[in-house]
Design an enzyme around this catalytic site. Structure first.
Site, PDB file in Angstrom:
ATOM      1  N   VAL A 156       0.860  -1.170   0.000  1.00  0.00           N
ATOM      2  CA  VAL A 156       0.000   0.000   0.000  1.00  0.00           C
ATOM      3  C   VAL A 156       0.903   1.228   0.000  1.00  0.00           C
ATOM      4  CG1 VAL A 156      -1.867   1.237   1.179  1.00  0.00           C
ATOM      5  CG2 VAL A 156      -1.713  -1.268   1.357  1.00  0.00           C
ATOM      6  N   CYS A 157       0.580   2.214  -0.834  1.00  0.00           N
ATOM      7  CA  CYS A 157       1.251   3.506  -0.784  1.00  0.00           C
ATOM      8  C   CYS A 157       2.766   3.340  -0.953  1.00  0.00           C
ATOM      9  CB  CYS A 157       0.872   4.192   0.533  1.00  0.00           C
ATOM     10  SG  CYS A 157       1.223   5.947   0.674  1.00  0.00           S
ATOM     11  N   THR A 158       3.557   3.912  -0.064  1.00  0.00           N
ATOM     12  CA  THR A 158       5.010   3.872  -0.217  1.00  0.00           C
ATOM     13  C   THR A 158       5.637   2.555   0.235  1.00  0.00           C
ATOM     14  OG1 THR A 158       5.237   5.037   1.895  1.00  0.00           O
ATOM     15  CG2 THR A 158       5.291   6.366  -0.121  1.00  0.00           C
ATOM     16  N   THR A 172       2.229   3.678  -6.557  1.00  0.00           N
ATOM     17  CA  THR A 172       2.516   4.096  -5.198  1.00  0.00           C
ATOM     18  C   THR A 172       1.786   5.415  -4.969  1.00  0.00           C
ATOM     19  OG1 THR A 172       4.304   4.505  -3.593  1.00  0.00           O
ATOM     20  CG2 THR A 172       4.636   5.362  -5.810  1.00  0.00           C
TER      21      THR A 172
END
Length: 199
Positions: free
Chosen positions: A109-111, A129
């Site tokens: 998830v995300c970074t 990202t």
């Protein structure tokens, strides 16, 4: 996904992980686990089993440490400011690669994608990202095929998602993939996830 043992999903947590990166997918997957005939198990774990403090101060007590979490079919790796430390930690990157060799489906998830890239998991592959981290991703591994539009990117054995709330979309996709689209719709209704932002 058919397995010889109950389906197990592990959500990795660490200091300065982003709260919704963790609890968004966890809510989706845990709701699924309670209602699906597959009865998957969803657990949280940290590197050493100790509690963590998330990016905005929420404290979490995980179920396990990395050494005793046991076999997983899916790993969920959240993002947050803490990823910037972990992506430079050679021992941690070795662990991520060790997990890659043992876990059939790696997700971020995300970074969290930055850590996967630093570990070499995204080389030459499509990934996404947080919108503000694509430049960092390019520096870590220029070969990553950066998808700046999608909420999540499913590339078979690796699934990455965009920033924060996109982890919910990715988790619903995982339910559809591992169980059925009908079950994913049931989960979505159950958690009343029907985005219509007021602003």
């Amino acid at each position: 996904m058919t397995t010889g043992s109950p389906l197990r999903v592990g959500v990795f947590v660490f200091d300065d992980c982003e709260e919704l990166d963790v609890v968004g997918p966890y809510e989706v997957l845990a709701w699924w686990a309670r209602h699906s005939a597959l009865r998957p198990e969803v657990v949280t774990f940290s590197a050493d089993g100790a509690g963590v403090r998330c990016a905005k101060g929420l404290r979490l007590v995980p179920d396990h440490g990395a050494a005793d979490v046991g076999p997983l079919h899916v790993l969920v790796y959240p993002g947050g400011q803490g990823t910037r430390t972990l992506l430079r930690d050679r021992e941690h990157l070795d662990w991520v690669r060790w997990m890659r060799a043992r876990v059939p489906l790696m997700t971020s998830v995300c970074t969290g994608a930055l850590v996967y890239a630093a570990a070499g998991l995204l080389a030459g592959r499509p990934a996404t990202t947080h919108w503000g981290a694509f430049d960092e991703l390019a520096v870590i591994d220029p070969s990553v095929l950066r998808d700046t539009e999608s909420r999540f990117v499913d590339d078979g054995d690796v699934v990455t998602s965009a920033g924060v709330s996109a982890g919910i979309d990715m988790a619903l996709h995982l339910v559809a993939r591992l169980d059925s689209p009908e079950e994913a719709r049931t989960v979505r209704r159950g958690i009343q996830y029907d985005p219509a932002p007021p602003v």
